[in-house]
Design an enzyme around this catalytic site. Structure first.
Site, PDB file in Angstrom:
ATOM      1  N   ARG A 127      -1.918  11.212 -10.230  1.00  0.00           N
ATOM      2  CA  ARG A 127      -0.865  10.583  -9.417  1.00  0.00           C
ATOM      3  C   ARG A 127       0.280  10.022 -10.267  1.00  0.00           C
ATOM      4  NH1 ARG A 127      -2.360   6.220  -4.783  1.00  0.00           N
ATOM      5  NH2 ARG A 127      -2.698   4.721  -6.451  1.00  0.00           N
TER       6      ARG A 127
ATOM      7  N   LYS B 275      -3.566   5.907   2.032  1.00  0.00           N
ATOM      8  CA  LYS B 275      -3.277   4.916   3.070  1.00  0.00           C
ATOM      9  C   LYS B 275      -1.850   4.385   2.955  1.00  0.00           C
ATOM     10  CE  LYS B 275      -5.819   1.324   0.610  1.00  0.00           C
ATOM     11  NZ  LYS B 275      -4.842   1.251  -0.466  1.00  0.00           N
TER      12      LYS B 275
ATOM     13  N   ARG C  71     -12.163   1.260 -10.537  1.00  0.00           N
ATOM     14  CA  ARG C  71     -11.617   0.825  -9.241  1.00  0.00           C
ATOM     15  C   ARG C  71     -12.510   1.266  -8.104  1.00  0.00           C
ATOM     16  NH1 ARG C  71      -5.960   3.331  -9.181  1.00  0.00           N
ATOM     17  NH2 ARG C  71      -5.492   2.355  -7.188  1.00  0.00           N
TER      18      ARG C  71
ATOM     19  N   ARG D  63      -9.511  -6.491   1.891  1.00  0.00           N
ATOM     20  CA  ARG D  63     -10.334  -5.618   1.055  1.00  0.00           C
ATOM     21  C   ARG D  63     -11.743  -6.186   0.887  1.00  0.00           C
ATOM     22  NH1 ARG D  63      -6.077  -2.636  -1.380  1.00  0.00           N
ATOM     23  NH2 ARG D  63      -6.496  -1.811  -3.405  1.00  0.00           N
TER      24      ARG D  63
ATOM     25  N   ARG E 148       0.764   4.661 -12.931  1.00  0.00           N
ATOM     26  CA  ARG E 148       0.355   3.262 -12.904  1.00  0.00           C
ATOM     27  C   ARG E 148      -0.746   3.030 -13.934  1.00  0.00           C
ATOM     28  NH1 ARG E 148      -0.778   1.870  -6.692  1.00  0.00           N
ATOM     29  NH2 ARG E 148      -2.641   1.032  -7.661  1.00  0.00           N
TER      30      ARG E 148
HETATM   31  P1  AMP Z   1      -3.295  -0.825  -4.285  1.00  0.00           P
HETATM   32  O1  AMP Z   1      -1.851  -0.551  -4.577  1.00  0.00           O
HETATM   33  O2  AMP Z   1      -3.557  -1.151  -2.846  1.00  0.00           O
HETATM   34  O3  AMP Z   1      -4.228   0.238  -4.823  1.00  0.00           O
HETATM   35  O4  AMP Z   1      -3.652  -2.174  -5.091  1.00  0.00           O
HETATM   36  C1  AMP Z   1      -3.547  -2.217  -6.499  1.00  0.00           C
HETATM   37  C2  AMP Z   1      -4.450  -3.303  -7.049  1.00  0.00           C
HETATM   38  O5  AMP Z   1      -4.046  -4.589  -6.526  1.00  0.00           O
HETATM   39  C3  AMP Z   1      -5.911  -3.170  -6.667  1.00  0.00           C
HETATM   40  O6  AMP Z   1      -6.613  -2.292  -7.538  1.00  0.00           O
HETATM   41  C4  AMP Z   1      -6.388  -4.613  -6.785  1.00  0.00           C
HETATM   42  O7  AMP Z   1      -6.561  -4.979  -8.152  1.00  0.00           O
HETATM   43  C5  AMP Z   1      -5.191  -5.391  -6.265  1.00  0.00           C
HETATM   44  N1  AMP Z   1      -5.268  -5.630  -4.794  1.00  0.00           N
HETATM   45  C6  AMP Z   1      -4.482  -5.079  -3.809  1.00  0.00           C
HETATM   46  N2  AMP Z   1      -4.826  -5.535  -2.598  1.00  0.00           N
HETATM   47  C7  AMP Z   1      -5.858  -6.394  -2.795  1.00  0.00           C
HETATM   48  C8  AMP Z   1      -6.675  -7.183  -1.931  1.00  0.00           C
HETATM   49  N3  AMP Z   1      -6.490  -7.186  -0.588  1.00  0.00           N
HETATM   50  N4  AMP Z   1      -7.634  -7.947  -2.503  1.00  0.00           N
HETATM   51  C9  AMP Z   1      -7.832  -7.975  -3.836  1.00  0.00           C
HETATM   52  N5  AMP Z   1      -7.119  -7.248  -4.702  1.00  0.00           N
HETATM   53  C10 AMP Z   1      -6.136  -6.456  -4.200  1.00  0.00           C
END
Ligand code: AMP
Length: 222
Positions: A128, A14, A172, A89, A161
């Site tokens: 990744r 995404k 996750r 989310r 990461r």
């Molecule tokens: P992402 O880069 O979108 O995979 O986000 C990395 C991490 O940030 C996720 O695994 C969550 O721990 C946190 N995170 C990102 N967006 C949200 C959200 N909208 N609500 C809660 N946690 C979030």
């Protein structure tokens, strides 16, 4: 302010799709994960709080995330339109977003769900790599860099990461998929949900997204 949401499991692509779409639509790409990682890098109190959850692959508490998104949407460039990537989310985040947009007489225009099977998500996430300078993404199998450990585009070092380590990847998915399905139900009920198959090539998926949100105008009969 036109707001489009990009929803997908971790590893669905995404982020890549949101960045491309933002460019095509002249909109701003706002990724909640990037905003949270910025706060962690700055070591702000909010960043320290968020890091405890992110390291475990858990979702950061709703009020923390809602706060940073509201702040970001209040900046002037958001008026160009926004592709929100990774937010909302949870159902509560979605309701809060709807409420705050409604206060300004606005609403979410379209929600795009990039669907990818779970086994494919696991495969993608565990291989990744990202570059330090700009976050350009690579993958051991599907998109390896020309020189191992070095970004093709800017020459910076590649890293994994913390939350892309295999054990955290599983956590996750387990913790984040059920609330994501709630968000999809929420917007399906509003009639603004579009689903595209996220397992095709990057450009094919992006074209499908553009078609989903901007159906071709039917020529009028004369
Ligand atoms: P992402 O880069 O979108 O995979 O986000 C990395 C991490 O940030 C996720 O695994 C969550 O721990 C946190 N995170 C990102 N967006 C949200 C959200 N909208 N609500 C809660 N946690 C979030």
């Amino acid at each position: 302010m036109n707001i489009y949401l990009m929803v997908g499991a971790p590893g669905a692509g995404k982020g890549t799709q949101a960045a491309l779409l933002a460019e095509r639509l002249g909109a701003v790409h706002v990724a909640s994960g990037d905003l949270l990682r910025d706060a962690v890098r700055l070591d702000s109190p909010l960043g320290r709080e968020a890091k405890r959850f992110m390291d475990r692959g858990a979702l950061v508490p709703d009020d923390v995330v809602i706060g940073i998104i509201e702040e970001r949407l209040s900046r002037p460039d958001a008026q160009r339109g926004v592709i929100l990537d990774g937010f909302p989310r949870t159902r509560l985040q979605a309701e809060e977003l709807d409420r705050s947009l409604a206060q300004r007489g606005e609403r979410v225009i379209a929600v795009m769900y990039v669907g990818v099977r779970e086994e494919e998500l696991l495969r993608r996430l565990s291989g990744r790599w990202l570059c330090r300078a700009a976050g350009h993404p690579y993958h051991d199998v599907s998109h390896p860099p020309r020189v191992a450990g070095v970004c093709d585009i800017d020459g910076s070092e590649l890293y994994q990461r913390d939350d892309d380590q295999p054990a955290t990847v599983r956590a996750r998915l387990e913790q984040q998929l059920p609330p994501m399905y709630d968000v999809l139900d929420h917007y399906r009920a509003q009639g603004v949900l579009f689903t595209v198959d996220g397992e095709g090539g990057i450009e094919a998926v992006n074209d499908a997204l553009v078609r989903a949100i901007a159906p071709p105008v039917q020529p009028s009969r004369r």
